[in-house]
Write an enzyme that holds these catalytic residues in place. Structure first.
Site, PDB file in Angstrom:
ATOM      1  N   HIS A 134       0.838  -1.206   0.000  1.00  0.00           N
ATOM      2  CA  HIS A 134       0.000   0.000   0.000  1.00  0.00           C
ATOM      3  C   HIS A 134       0.876   1.261   0.000  1.00  0.00           C
ATOM      4  O   HIS A 134       1.890   1.324   0.687  1.00  0.00           O
ATOM      5  CB  HIS A 134      -0.888  -0.023   1.255  1.00  0.00           C
ATOM      6  CG  HIS A 134      -1.982   1.006   1.249  1.00  0.00           C
ATOM      7  ND1 HIS A 134      -1.871   2.209   1.911  1.00  0.00           N
ATOM      8  CD2 HIS A 134      -3.216   1.003   0.681  1.00  0.00           C
ATOM      9  CE1 HIS A 134      -2.987   2.900   1.754  1.00  0.00           C
ATOM     10  NE2 HIS A 134      -3.824   2.190   1.020  1.00  0.00           N
ATOM     11  N   SER A 335      -9.589 -14.433  -1.981  1.00  0.00           N
ATOM     12  CA  SER A 335      -9.651 -12.982  -2.178  1.00  0.00           C
ATOM     13  C   SER A 335     -10.979 -12.569  -2.792  1.00  0.00           C
ATOM     14  O   SER A 335     -11.533 -13.277  -3.633  1.00  0.00           O
ATOM     15  CB  SER A 335      -8.513 -12.530  -3.086  1.00  0.00           C
ATOM     16  OG  SER A 335      -8.678 -11.162  -3.408  1.00  0.00           O
TER      17      SER A 335
HETATM   18  C1  LIG Z   1      -6.654  -0.029   2.631  1.00  0.00           C
HETATM   19  C2  LIG Z   1      -5.315  -0.569   2.892  1.00  0.00           C
HETATM   20  C3  LIG Z   1      -4.448   0.033   3.809  1.00  0.00           C
HETATM   21  C4  LIG Z   1      -4.771   1.330   4.475  1.00  0.00           C
HETATM   22  O1  LIG Z   1      -5.832   1.179   5.355  1.00  0.00           O
HETATM   23  P1  LIG Z   1      -6.733   2.429   5.779  1.00  0.00           P
HETATM   24  O2  LIG Z   1      -7.752   1.809   6.645  1.00  0.00           O
HETATM   25  O3  LIG Z   1      -7.248   3.042   4.515  1.00  0.00           O
HETATM   26  O4  LIG Z   1      -5.828   3.379   6.515  1.00  0.00           O
HETATM   27  C5  LIG Z   1      -3.242  -0.573   4.058  1.00  0.00           C
HETATM   28  N1  LIG Z   1      -2.895  -1.707   3.432  1.00  0.00           N
HETATM   29  C6  LIG Z   1      -3.699  -2.313   2.555  1.00  0.00           C
HETATM   30  C7  LIG Z   1      -3.256  -3.600   1.923  1.00  0.00           C
HETATM   31  C8  LIG Z   1      -4.927  -1.759   2.240  1.00  0.00           C
HETATM   32  O5  LIG Z   1      -5.703  -2.354   1.331  1.00  0.00           O
END
Ligand SMILES: *Cc1c(COP(=O)(O)O)cnc(C)c1O
Length: 383
Positions: A134, A335
């Protein structure tokens, strides 16, 4: 003239909104309702009903401080927050009474907490994370000022453990901190925790830290028959999950769970800042834990499993429906992220689909019904 104003008892709410401003709120309401109806591209469950809790919005609820400690600020929901943490600790097979955690503002904060803990334990450590991680993680690494190395991904989005092995081999002096994706954002791929642990043994790495970024899949894998390894029983040290993703919430939120003995080891360092200032944020959302508590109570384990089962069935349906229209769609095991070639701009805009280079995806949470999938497939297939 100021005098007469001062004579009034003090209230900043003497006036109601002007008509034009009320109309703007109505318009916003309509817009949000409309956008929610065609929401398929992000992993947020929009089907929830927390109306029973609206009365709690009348309080200045603040969960500042450690949820397991007493606080002078008592307009809080710490007791409910602790129950939420216990549920998640069960989902993640954390050893009973040997975990610590808190309700975060979302997956990002939980990832930051996990990497913060790892860095405190291993100040000379290097964070390894894959290309498919991410986007917020590069920023977290920058904020924490920790060394890091990006690892190649495989075609399906999971970390290339051969590249990880070779990279760790040439940095044997630094403890590895592996940031594992448990469901990547774009492809829903799960990094291979078993393989990562195996290569640590092969390389005779004396100490390392494993963090699971389980933003979406952290609420999927505990409820499937054959989950990929990702939790405490599988040997990870901390897990971050989002609350507004699979469960759904009107405010972004999440949960982070870590091993209590690790948290206690860095406890001393924290005491400089002030007793029990263990969370990243000071003031913390006290309503979000209540939402999560309420959702888990109403759904129960069976209810969450039902959401997961339906989402997985919808993912399978989507792959077939897209296939019938000649769109090559696929997904990773367990998934609900269905990947397909990047469609036309107008389709992406209408359905709030987020592309990445040549691919795009939908997340088949239960509000993405079979009818919605059929309509979408139709529109994507149109020349
Ligand atoms: C959405 C996501 C995040 C971030 O999470 P938030 O709740 O938006 O802060 C981190 N890692 C992955 C793999 C995600 O899909």
């Amino acid at each position: 003239m100021q005098k007469s104003a001062l004579k009034q008892p003090f209230s900043v709410y003497d006036h109601s909104l002007q008509i034009a401003d009320s109309q703007r709120l109505d318009a916003l309401y309509q817009k949000l309702a409309g956008e929610t109806a065609s929401f398929v591209g992000y992993p947020c469950n929009v089907r929830f009903d927390y109306s029973e809790l609206y009365r709690f919005l009348g309080f200045s609820v603040n969960n500042l401080g450690d949820p397991f400690a007493t606080s002078n600020f008592r307009i809080n929901t710490h007791e409910f927050e602790r129950e939420v943490l216990e549920r998640f600790a069960e989902f993640f097979r954390a050893p009973k009474d040997q975990f610590w955690g808190y309700v975060t503002n979302g997956g990002t904060e939980g990832n930051m907490y996990g990497l913060y803990l790892a860095r405190e334990l291993h100040p000379q450590g290097i964070v390894y994370y894959s290309e498919d991680t991410h986007y917020s993680v590069a920023k977290i690494i920058h904020v924490l000022g920790v060394r890091s190395i990006m690892i190649r991904s495989r075609e399906n989005g999971e970390m290339d453990t051969d590249d990880l092995r070779e990279t760790i081999r040439i940095h044997r002096d630094a403890p590895p901190i592996v940031f594992a994706n448990i469901g990547t954002t774009m492809k829903g791929a799960v990094d291979n925790i078993a393989e990562i642990k195996k290569l640590m043994r092969e390389l005779a790495v004396p100490q390392y830290y494993l963090h699971s970024d389980a933003a979406l899949s952290g609420m999927i894998l505990p409820f499937v028959d054959k989950p990929q390894p990702f939790d405490f029983a599988d040997g990870v040290d901390s897990i971050s999950v989002s609350g507004h993703k699979l469960i759904g919430s009107p405010v972004p939120c999440g949960v982070v769970i870590a091993k209590k003995n690790n948290v206690q080891r860095i406890g001393r360092a924290i005491e400089y800042v002030g007793a029990m200032d263990t969370t990243i944020n000071g003031s913390r959302n006290g309503i979000a834990p209540l939402f999560l508590w309420y959702a888990l109570k109403r759904l129960g384990r069976e209810g969450v499993k039902a959401i997961v089962d339906e989402s997985l069935a919808l993912a399978e349906y989507a792959i077939e429906a897209f296939g019938k229209k000649g769109i090559p769609a696929w997904r990773n095991e367990n998934s609900i992220t269905v990947v397909f070639p990047r469609p036309k701009e107008e389709v992406m805009k209408k359905w709030q689909i987020a592309p990445y280079r040549e691919i795009a995806h939908i997340i088949t949470l239960p509000h993405v019904t079979r009818e919605v999938i059929d309509r979408l497939a139709e529109e994507i297939a149109q020349p």
